[in-house]
Write a protein that holds these residues in place. Sequence first.
Motif, PDB file in Angstrom:
ATOM      1  N   LEU A 276       0.857  -1.566  -0.411  1.00  0.00           N
ATOM      2  CA  LEU A 276       0.026   0.093   0.224  1.00  0.00           C
ATOM      3  C   LEU A 276       0.632   1.379  -0.572  1.00  0.00           C
ATOM      4  O   LEU A 276       1.952   1.714   0.146  1.00  0.00           O
ATOM      5  CB  LEU A 276      -0.726   0.236   0.992  1.00  0.00           C
ATOM      6  N   ARG A 277       0.556   2.140  -0.780  1.00  0.00           N
ATOM      7  CA  ARG A 277       0.875   3.688  -0.712  1.00  0.00           C
ATOM      8  C   ARG A 277       1.385   4.862   0.570  1.00  0.00           C
ATOM      9  O   ARG A 277      -0.091   4.813   0.575  1.00  0.00           O
ATOM     10  CB  ARG A 277       0.695   3.586  -2.401  1.00  0.00           C
ATOM     11  N   VAL A 278       1.872   4.960   0.289  1.00  0.00           N
ATOM     12  CA  VAL A 278       1.996   5.814   1.605  1.00  0.00           C
ATOM     13  C   VAL A 278       0.792   7.375   1.696  1.00  0.00           C
ATOM     14  O   VAL A 278      -0.017   7.683   2.566  1.00  0.00           O
ATOM     15  CB  VAL A 278       2.951   6.597   2.100  1.00  0.00           C
ATOM     16  N   LEU A 279       1.277   8.005   0.445  1.00  0.00           N
ATOM     17  CA  LEU A 279       0.570   9.016   0.445  1.00  0.00           C
ATOM     18  C   LEU A 279      -0.753   9.126   0.611  1.00  0.00           C
ATOM     19  O   LEU A 279      -1.644   9.630   1.245  1.00  0.00           O
ATOM     20  CB  LEU A 279       1.473   9.802  -0.685  1.00  0.00           C
ATOM     21  N   TYR A 280      -1.409   8.026  -0.427  1.00  0.00           N
ATOM     22  CA  TYR A 280      -2.581   7.920  -1.110  1.00  0.00           C
ATOM     23  C   TYR A 280      -3.303   6.862  -0.555  1.00  0.00           C
ATOM     24  O   TYR A 280      -4.489   6.866  -1.116  1.00  0.00           O
ATOM     25  CB  TYR A 280      -2.959   8.587  -2.708  1.00  0.00           C
ATOM     26  N   GLU A 281      -2.662   6.247  -0.074  1.00  0.00           N
ATOM     27  CA  GLU A 281      -3.362   5.140   1.036  1.00  0.00           C
ATOM     28  C   GLU A 281      -3.348   4.957   2.157  1.00  0.00           C
ATOM     29  O   GLU A 281      -4.340   4.785   3.219  1.00  0.00           O
ATOM     30  CB  GLU A 281      -3.232   3.791   0.273  1.00  0.00           C
ATOM     31  N   VAL A 282      -2.171   4.610   3.066  1.00  0.00           N
ATOM     32  CA  VAL A 282      -1.775   4.561   4.495  1.00  0.00           C
ATOM     33  C   VAL A 282      -1.807   5.844   5.063  1.00  0.00           C
ATOM     34  O   VAL A 282      -3.155   5.933   6.404  1.00  0.00           O
ATOM     35  CB  VAL A 282      -0.220   4.454   4.230  1.00  0.00           C
ATOM     36  N   PHE A 283      -1.572   6.740   4.233  1.00  0.00           N
ATOM     37  CA  PHE A 283      -1.716   8.676   5.354  1.00  0.00           C
ATOM     38  C   PHE A 283      -3.523   8.222   5.362  1.00  0.00           C
ATOM     39  O   PHE A 283      -3.630   9.001   6.880  1.00  0.00           O
ATOM     40  CB  PHE A 283      -1.401   9.746   4.260  1.00  0.00           C
ATOM     41  N   PRO A 284      -4.632   8.398   4.089  1.00  0.00           N
ATOM     42  CA  PRO A 284      -5.513   9.112   4.868  1.00  0.00           C
ATOM     43  C   PRO A 284      -6.714   8.514   5.330  1.00  0.00           C
ATOM     44  O   PRO A 284      -7.144   9.158   6.342  1.00  0.00           O
ATOM     45  CB  PRO A 284      -6.186   8.814   3.005  1.00  0.00           C
ATOM     46  N   MET A 285      -5.854   6.745   5.029  1.00  0.00           N
ATOM     47  CA  MET A 285      -6.685   5.981   6.118  1.00  0.00           C
ATOM     48  C   MET A 285      -6.510   5.871   7.617  1.00  0.00           C
ATOM     49  O   MET A 285      -7.630   5.708   8.309  1.00  0.00           O
ATOM     50  CB  MET A 285      -6.849   4.185   5.313  1.00  0.00           C
ATOM     51  N   SER A 286      -4.790   6.080   7.419  1.00  0.00           N
ATOM     52  CA  SER A 286      -4.500   6.864   8.806  1.00  0.00           C
ATOM     53  C   SER A 286      -5.329   7.460   9.730  1.00  0.00           C
ATOM     54  O   SER A 286      -5.474   7.495  11.116  1.00  0.00           O
ATOM     55  CB  SER A 286      -2.880   6.561   8.616  1.00  0.00           C
ATOM     56  N   PHE A 287      -4.854   8.714   9.220  1.00  0.00           N
ATOM     57  CA  PHE A 287      -5.727   9.945   9.301  1.00  0.00           C
ATOM     58  C   PHE A 287      -7.329   9.833   9.943  1.00  0.00           C
ATOM     59  O   PHE A 287      -7.837   9.599  10.675  1.00  0.00           O
ATOM     60  CB  PHE A 287      -6.098  10.428   7.764  1.00  0.00           C
TER      61      PHE A 287
END
Length: 336
Positions: A276-287
């Motif tokens: 999973l890609r950090v900027l547009y998968e991991v970060f938004p879902m983690s946020f």
Amino acid sequence: HEADAHRTDLMTLTRHVLNEQSKHPESKGDFTILLSHIVLGCKFVCSAVNKAGLAKLIGLAGETNVQGEDQKKLDVLSNEVFVNALISSGRTCILVSEEDEKATFVDPSLRGRYCVVFDPLDGSSNIDCGVSIGTIFGIYMIKDKDNVTLDDVLLPGKDMVAAGYCMYGSSCMIVLSTGSGVNGFTLDPSLGEFILTHPDIKIPTKGKIYSVNEGNAKNWDGPTAEYVNKCKFPEDGSSPKSLRYVGSMVADVHRTLLYGGIFLYPGDKKSPTGKLRVLYEVFPMSFLMEQAGGQAFTGKQRALDLVPKKIHERSPIFLGSYDDVEEIKALYASEE
Ligand code: AHG
Ligand code: MN
Ligand code: MN
Ligand code: MN
């Protein structure tokens, strides 16, 4: 007539965001305008997804993207729709899309204060069989829009001002946070409006579901293998967790957010940084998970503290109910 209020006092996504923005007197409505363009993109993709089979929109586009994946027609179409909608909003300055190798620097004449990172169509492998797919986005505010560089998006997820996703499932839902909680909006096709249906979403502190691609078990590292084993064979006599795995991150995360539990895309021997890609998968879902009272962990650190060096960088991710993520954090800590 409290019960009837929502029928005649529609809390649309736009109105809800305007209410939120009124808490920031300095804002000039730019964010609301940006969001309305993202919503336009979601409505377009929703209607395209609903008639994909009919409109010959399924199947391959005959191209491959920077990820090395065969692009589907809907991947390409939805990417173009979002890029055009975001540029025409006049509120963006950098765009990062899963489907574009390079970041898009918006022409100065149309430049605004926001950087948007997005996955225009998440779960592409599920398009042709009609299983839920989605769009994921994250928004950073630019420091100085007159000299814009890639460093303005290579920021930790905690610097995002907003994040959300749209899920194209049995209904079309946008789940959004602008930094003070998480709200869910369902598209009313007869109005063409997203209506607030899930106010102030909070994820259960512990769940009964784990969500991982068990097909990768052969390559898992110790802590992941041990955690999944505990889900299946609990030592404390409690009942095993259920496995639910759609294969579209948006669908798996949405279920986790509403029902509780944990979603895992671990690194493994084959791909140590996971998929999973950090900027547009991991970060938004983690946020979203943190805003809903859950948490998100990379195996080494809080996901939102990660500082990406490249726009398509990947990371392992474990996110969901607070207590469930604590358990896997303990296993990784004891491995140190
Ligand atoms: P995308 O379709 O945007 O490339 O994302 C697919 C991702 C994500 O949606 C999902 O969680 C994951 O791929 C599933 O991967 P596996 O098929 O390897 O389990
Ligand atoms: Mn892809
Ligand atoms: Mn994706
Ligand atoms: Mn995608």
